[in-house]
Every structure is written in structure tokens, then in C-alpha cells.
Design an enzyme around this catalytic site. Structure first.
Site, PDB file in Angstrom:
ATOM      1  N   ALA A   1       0.784  -1.234   0.000  1.00 18.26           N
ATOM      2  CA  ALA A   1       0.000   0.000   0.000  1.00 18.26           C
ATOM      3  C   ALA A   1       0.816   1.285   0.000  1.00 18.26           C
ATOM      4  CB  ALA A   1      -0.947   0.004   1.195  1.00 18.26           C
ATOM      5  N   ALA A   2       2.005   1.301   0.621  1.00 17.07           N
ATOM      6  CA  ALA A   2       2.742   2.568   0.760  1.00 17.07           C
ATOM      7  C   ALA A   2       3.107   3.104  -0.617  1.00 17.07           C
ATOM      8  CB  ALA A   2       3.993   2.356   1.608  1.00 17.07           C
TER       9      ALA A   2
ATOM     10  N   GLY B   1       0.469   5.238  -0.201  1.00 15.06           N
ATOM     11  CA  GLY B   1      -0.904   5.338   0.259  1.00 15.06           C
ATOM     12  C   GLY B   1      -1.871   6.139  -0.588  1.00 15.06           C
ATOM     13  N   SER B   2      -1.469   6.595  -1.759  1.00 17.70           N
ATOM     14  CA  SER B   2      -2.402   7.369  -2.590  1.00 17.70           C
ATOM     15  C   SER B   2      -3.590   6.520  -3.028  1.00 17.70           C
ATOM     16  CB  SER B   2      -1.683   7.922  -3.817  1.00 17.70           C
ATOM     17  OG  SER B   2      -0.667   8.819  -3.430  1.00 17.70           O
TER      18      SER B   2
ATOM     19  N   ASP C   1       2.075  -2.994   4.229  1.00 17.94           N
ATOM     20  CA  ASP C   1       3.342  -2.777   3.528  1.00 17.94           C
ATOM     21  C   ASP C   1       4.443  -3.506   4.282  1.00 17.94           C
ATOM     22  OD1 ASP C   1       4.228  -0.967   1.107  1.00 17.94           O
ATOM     23  OD2 ASP C   1       5.888  -1.007   2.532  1.00 17.94           O
TER      24      ASP C   1
ATOM     25  N   ASP D   1       5.167  -8.953   5.148  1.00 14.33           N
ATOM     26  CA  ASP D   1       5.597  -9.313   3.805  1.00 14.33           C
ATOM     27  C   ASP D   1       4.355  -9.771   3.048  1.00 14.33           C
ATOM     28  OD1 ASP D   1       6.510 -10.568   1.512  1.00 14.33           O
ATOM     29  OD2 ASP D   1       8.136 -11.639   2.508  1.00 14.33           O
TER      30      ASP D   1
ATOM     31  N   CYS E   1       3.824  -0.403 -12.432  1.00 16.48           N
ATOM     32  CA  CYS E   1       4.202   0.752 -13.250  1.00 16.48           C
ATOM     33  C   CYS E   1       5.382   0.359 -14.136  1.00 16.48           C
ATOM     34  CB  CYS E   1       4.516   1.976 -12.390  1.00 16.48           C
ATOM     35  SG  CYS E   1       5.599   1.681 -11.004  1.00 16.48           S
TER      36      CYS E   1
END
Length: 704
Positions: free
Chosen positions: A158-159, A161-162, A188, A215, A294
């Protein structure tokens, strides 16, 4: 996967060239014919800045109105070096015009006082949680998850966090429901990044968020209790945004240009597949998991999805999301790709020499059975290319679970109601059977010793302690605020076993269930929203706890007293003066405040449809009724936010000088600008604001 952007010396000198990268993607043919030069040109251009207005708060429309009617209109009039700036434009595929894109760089923003105001507006509203500065492609995965308020959601990586913030917003789409049935568990692996995640999530003031530190590839299975039965927790929605090589972020993270090699994807493929497998194991049948990276590399994208579908034996299928976001341009996933080591290409795993088998695995290649490969429908994956809509590069795939995973059949419910006779009898029978077996088979090998418990690293967190229904702390609170009978007392928690409780927090019923049944399984970093803070002065007035602004939207539906209805002018007074006299309020609010005893209060603004120039959304603020004065307990950035909504200017111009006096004379202009006039040494709110901004670190990352 988010990568921090470095702004140190020499960063701007990085050459945006990588021949290996160009040769690799030319060979793969992912970019349509004739567009490769456009693709590379776009990769070398700076990434446009994008902002997203948080959609769950009732005043999101007011923020949008403020942006469109004030800042964006002013930007259209600005010229830099004789060239008019392009106005920000909404992202066509994001719902309700809540996401905008601008090509203005930070350098350009500094050249004009009007743009400086816009930048400060963004920083302030970001800190308040009303705006998120987020890359456009990063906004896509939560939209494909189709979140509803009752969904149990897991964000595996998640980090910072956007995307987590987006999930929380969607969960709270109806702000009239203080406790949605669903929740978001954000995980995370990096302990330090978890605290960045907490910062992002806390801006949204939700009782339905929990941040944990594990993890993702071995994230523990959790349990929940229902009517005395304990069963495994399966999530309705999972976001699996895995760590990746990040070559889609080259426009933002320029150091990827010199660090990119073909080996990066080979090293990450195994981890990505393990995380994805762990995700679908915990997905409910009928649930949806969105896998995203990404990276544009098929080894990190289609190869992972194909391996996952192969292992699922029909329990998973790819959803067709091509029509879900009209206006978003994407490329379909590919079913053919190659794997390379420097100087050598492989079409199939059989071509890989044995010396390379530790680095190149069978799951990195397309399936050799063409019919099987066709049944995967990899064309339903989505790849976003930077030159199509001036974005970063991205890959997405939405998976729907149609049956339990073949290696992970759902276990039957286990009765854990220890008071039931049947449960005790079963326990006795099990014990007897164990004794019998041990006597009948004395030579049976002993069981292996239990595994050592994995050590937890990072900061030691304070415990989470739920208050009992008859906790003595709750009685005076219930009486003082006249809480309604349906107030969920059992959802209140604190962070200390002993001593005086300093703060009280609340979580939703479902998160409480998770916490009570998994205290030994998971490492919780943070959860809940602060609703009350201890104020010793309040004890003499009947309650030692004052309301906290963070939790006012959660608490407000249950509070039936201590209310003061305020007008726009009242809010201006309360937010620009430290301790105004009660007489400064208008007659209605003045009368209500005078009728209340001293202590914490709620300041409530109700919109008037007949006054279209006033905010058309309700506002709740925490306040304090003193002996002869009244005060708003509102954090600084939220003060700025509400003042802007009311049309009060809270910035200085670039030279540091206050603007021309406003209508109404100098005294009224000072009051509207936020000056504390009744003082021998007036201290202007504008000065406080500028001091604040001069000390804040610039937000340099447009986060993914």
C-alpha cells in the site's frame, strides 16, 4: 510501485538515454507500428502534474468549485515570458471532474504570485486531506475494483498510500453513514513506509482503515467471529500493486534511465507471482483482485497473470474492463513475448541453457499450448502507454475468482464458542483419541518442534485496548454529550493499558472483530480515528474529554446536545480570532452558546439553498464554550480550507506584502484577512500562515 524521487546534486544531469531499453522494447513490439519515436519522446518529457479531489467528503464539490472559479480562471490570465499558460484540464476518464492535469512545472509556478498562491493552496489542501497529488495512471486501479460500502478490502503493497486513500474515499461514498460495513486493511513490508502510509490514511479521518506491517507474499490469513463461530476472513476486493522495475515512471524518476536493465524484471518476477498467488488465496469467491505495475515489461505483467491463471485451473478469469473508464486510452495485453539476457533472446524455456535456469524460469514465457493460452484472454489486460494521453506507463489486470483455489479449498467453519457443551465434548474426545493413539503406537515418530515465532522489527507500538461497555470513562461522556442509545460503545478504544487515558479512538464494528480475533497474527501499526482528547479543565464542567476535529464526522450523528448553529459570518470570526467574545456571534448562535454550560461543543453550519454564494455543504467544527468567549478547536490547515470556502484570502503575495485593503475599510479588511484586532500587538493569521509555509518541507513527489 512507488519510487522516491531524488532531487540531490547532479540529478538534473542524468542523460535520458538507454539504448538497451530502446532495443528491448523495439524487439518486443509493444508500441504500435510507427509510434515508437513518439513513445520515446514522451518518456523524455517531464510528467504533467495531476491532482485529485477527495470524493467522499460532502464538500468535494465546494473544493472543485473553488478550483474552477478562482484558481483555474486566474491561471488563464497569467503570462510567463509573453506566453499564456494552458489552464488545467480534467482527466476525461475520471468520474465527476474530480481529477485534473496541468503541464505547469514547479519552476513556472515560482514565476508568478498567482501561481504561488495556487501552489500553496495545493500544499495546504493536501495536508488537510482534501486534495491528493497523485500521478494520473495511479488513479486507475481503485476505479477498476468497483468498490461498494460493504466491501472488505485488502491493499497488499500500500505505501505510500495514494491508492489506499482512494479506496477509503470510495468506502465512504455516502457520508451520512459514519460506519460503512466494509473496511480497508492496508499492508506494507517496509516498517518505515508504513508510517508514511499512516500519514496518508489519517488525513481522511476514517474509522474503517487499519495499517499493518507484513511481507505481502506471506501475509497472514485472518479470522473473524460470527455468532460464536470463527471463520477465515476472505476479502471482497484486493489491490495487488506489486513492487516492479518501474520503467513506466521514467518521466518522474529520472534515475531509472541509468539503472534500467533487462535483469530487473527477471529478479522481480518470482516475488510478483508469489504476492499475486497470496492475494488470490485470500480473495472471496465472486471477489475481484486488480493486479497492477508501473512497468511495461511483459515478464512482470502478462507473464505473472498467465502463470496465475495456469495455477488456478479455472478458478480465476480475467475481467474485460475496456469499457469501464470511457475516455481512457489503453493497449490490450499481449499473448506473445520473448525473454532476454544481454546478447541472447529466448522464445521458449527449452532454449534456455541450464546455467541460466536459476535466473530464467518457465513462468516467464508464454504458454506453449496455444489453445490454453487463448483461453486466458490476456488481451483483457490493459497497458497504458505514455504518449497516448501524456501520462506515465502502467499495466493493469482485473481478476475475478469463480471458485476456491485448487490448493486452498475453503475449510469448514470451526466452532469456537467455548461455553457450548458440544464444543467441550469434542475437545474431550480429541484428547482421549490422542491418548489412545499414543498408547497404541509407541514407536510413532514425535512431532517436529513448533516453528520459532518470527521476530517483529520496527517501532514497538502501543497496545490497542477496547473499552468495556461499563467502563467508567464512558458514563460522563454519554451524559455530557447526550449520546444516542445506538452509539457503539464497544467500538471505542485507547492506546494504553494503564494510567489515565489521553485519547479515545473509534473503529468500525467489522474492524473491531478483526482486531479481537487476530491480535497474535498481525502487526498493527495504526487504526481508527481519534474522537475525544483528555482536557483536564473539562472535568469541573462534567466531562474530562473534549471532541477532536478528526472524528467529528464519525461522532456527529450520535451527539444530541452541546450544539451551536453558526452562520458564515460566525465561522469567519471563529476561524480568524483566537478567543472571540460570545457577543461577536450573531444573535442565533449567541443565544444557543449562552444557554450551554462551559466545555466542548459542536459548531454546526447548515447550507442555505437561497444563498448560492455561500458554501452548499454542511460543516461541523469542534469548539469550546468558555466563560465569556468561544473557540474553534480546528487544525491549522483545516482552518485555511474552511476560510477559502468562505471566500477569505489567506495568502500573501510573492513579495510578502499584504494586498490592497478590501471593501469595508481597513479594520474590516484586517478582520477578513484573519487579524486578531482586539490586541495591543495584533498578530495576523496571514503571518502565521507564511511562518508555517516557510518551515514546511516542499512536497516534491507527485506520488503514485
Amino acid at each position: 510501485m512507488y519510487v522516491f524521487q531524488s532531487w540531490g546534486a547532479g540529478y538534473a544531469d542524468i542523460v535520458k538515454e538507454n539504448q538497451l531499453f530502446e532495443d528491448y522494447y523495439k524487439e518486443l513490439g509493444l508500441v504500435p507500428e510507427g509510434e515508437f519515436e513518439q513513445f520515446m519522446d514522451a518518456m523524455r518529457e517531464p510528467l504533467p502534474a495531476t491532482i485529485r479531489i477527495t470524493g467522499y467528503k460532502s464538500h468535494a464539490k465546494e473544493i472543485l468549485h473553488c478550483l474552477k472559479e478562482k484558481y483555474f480562471k486566474e491561471i488563464q490570465e497569467v503570462e510567463i515570458d509573453g506566453v499564456k499558460l494552458e489552464a488545467p484540464t480534467p482527466l476525461s476518464w475520471y468520474p465527476d471532474e474530480l481529477a485534473w492535469q496541468t503541464n505547469m512545472s514547479r519552476k513556472i509556478i515560482r514565476k508568478s504570485p498567482l501561481l504561488e498562491k495556487f501552489h500553496q493552496f495545493l500544499v495546504s489542501e493536501t495536508e488537510s486531506g482534501n486534495i491528493s497529488r497523485q500521478e494520473a495512471v495511479s488513479m486507475i486501479p481503485p476505479l477498476l475494483m468497483k468498490i461498494e460500502s460493504h466491501h472488505k478490502i485488502l491493499d497488499m503493497c500500500a505505501a505510500p498510500g495514494s491508492k489506499t486513500a482512494q479506496l477509503i474515499e470510495m468506502l465512504h461514498a455516502d457520508m451520512d453513514v459514519p460506519f460503512p460495513e466494509g473496511f480497508v486493511i492496508a499492508n506494507d513490508v517496509d516498517n518505515k513506509r508504513c508510517y508514511l502510509l499512516v500519514h496518508q490514511a489519517k488525513r481522511l479521518n476514517s474509522p474503517c482503515i487499519m495499517v499493518i506491517n507484513h511481507d505481502a507474499s506471506i501475509i497472514p490469513s485472518l479470522q473473524v467471529a460470527t455468532d460464536g463461530w470463527r471463520e477465515a476472513l476472505f476479502y471482497d476486493r484486493i489491490l495487488c500493486d506489486v513492487p516492479c522495475s518501474g520503467d513506466g515512471t521514467m518521466r518522474k524518476n529520472i534515475d531509472v534511465w541509468k539503472k534500467w536493465t533487462t535483469a530487473n524484471s527477471l529478479h522481480l518476477h518470482g516475488l510478483q507471482l508469489r504476492i499475486a498467488i497470496r492475494g488470490v488465496e485470500q480473495l472471496a469467491v465472486g471477489g475481484r483482485m486488480v493486479y497492477s505495475t508501473c512497468s511495461l515489461n511483459p515478464i512482470e505483467d502478462e507473464a505473472v497473470i498467465a502463470a496465475l491463471l495456469e495455477k488456478s485451473e479455472g478458478a480465476l478469469e480475467l475481467a474485460d474492463c475496456s469499457a469501464d473508464l470511457p475516455g481512457l486510452k489503453t493497449m490490450p495485453g499481449v499473448s506473445s513475448w520473448k525473454v532476454t539476457r544481454p546478447g541472447q533472446w529466448f522464445n521458449d524455456f527449452s532454449e534456455v541453457p541450464s546455467s541460466r535456469h536459476t535466473q530464467i524460469r518457465p513462468t516467464m514465457f508464454p504458454h506453449t499450448d496455444k489453445d490454453k493460452l487463448a483461453s486466458f484472454h490476456l488481451d483483457r489486460c490493459m497497458r497504458v502507454l505514455p504518449h497516448h494521453q501524456n501520462t506515465g506507463g502502467f499495466f493493469l489486470a482485473a481478476l475475478v475468482k469463480t471458485a476456491p483455489m485448487p490448493w486452498n479449498k475453503r475449510a469448514p467453519k470451526v466452532n469456537t464458542h467455548l461455553s457450548s457443551l458440544a464444543s467441550r465434548v469434542r475437545a474431550m474426545l480429541v484428547c482421549v483419541s490422542h491418548v489412545c493413539v499414543s498408547h497404541l503406537t509407541p514407536s510413532a515418530p514425535p512431532r517436529p518442534p513448533p516453528h520459532k515465532r518470527k521476530k517483529m522489527f520496527g517501532f514497538k507500538e502501543d497496545p490497542f485496548v477496547f473499552l468495556s461497555e461499563d467502563d467508567p470513562v464512558l458514563a460522563p461522556i454519554q451524559s455530557f454529550y447526550d449520546l444516542s442509545p445506538n452509539f457503539p460503545k464497544l467500538n471505542v478504544l485507547t492506546r494504553s493499558h494503564e494510567g489515565k487515558k489521553r485519547h479515545l479512538y473509534m473503529v468500525s464494528k467489522e474492524l473491531r472483530n478483526v482486531m479481537l480475533n487476530n491480535s497474535e497474527r498481525m502487526k498493527v501499526i495504526n487504526t481508527g480515528v481519534k474522537v475525544w482528547s483528555r482536557n483536564s479543565d473539562g472535568e469541573q464542567f462534567g466531562c474530562a474529554f473534549r471532541l477532536a476535529q478528526e472524528g467529528i464526522y464519525t461522532l456527529y450523528p450520535y451527539i444530541r446536545s452541546r450544539m451551536v448553529t453558526v452562520s458564515v459570518e460566525d465561522i469567519k470570526v471563529l476561524l480568524t480570532q483566537e478567543n472571540p467574545f460570545l457577543s461577536k456571534l450573531q444573535s442565533k448562535a449567541h443565544a444557543q452558546a449562552k444557554s450551554l454550560g462551559m466545555g466542548s461543543i459542536v459548531l454546526r453550519y447548515q447550507p442555505n439553498p437561497e444563498e448560492p454564494l455561500e458554501p452548499q455543504c454542511p460543516i461541523e467544527l469542534c469548539g469550546w464554550r468558555g466563560k465569556t468567549s468561544i473557540r474553534a478547536f480546528v487544525p491549522r490547515n483545516e482552518r485555511f480550507h474552511y476560510l477559502r470556502m468562505l471566500g477569505v484570502e489567506v495568502f500573501r503575495d510573492k513579495s510578502g506584502q499584504r494586498g490592497a485593503p478590501r471593501e469595508g475599510g481597513e479594520e474590516e479588511a484586517d478582520a477578513r484577512a484573519g487579524c486578531q484586532v482586539p490586541s495591543g500587538n495584533p498578530k495576523c493569521l496571514e503571518e502565521i500562515i507564511m511562518n508555517y509555509y516557510s518551515g514546511i518541507l516542499p512536497i516534491k513527489d507527485w506520488t503514485m
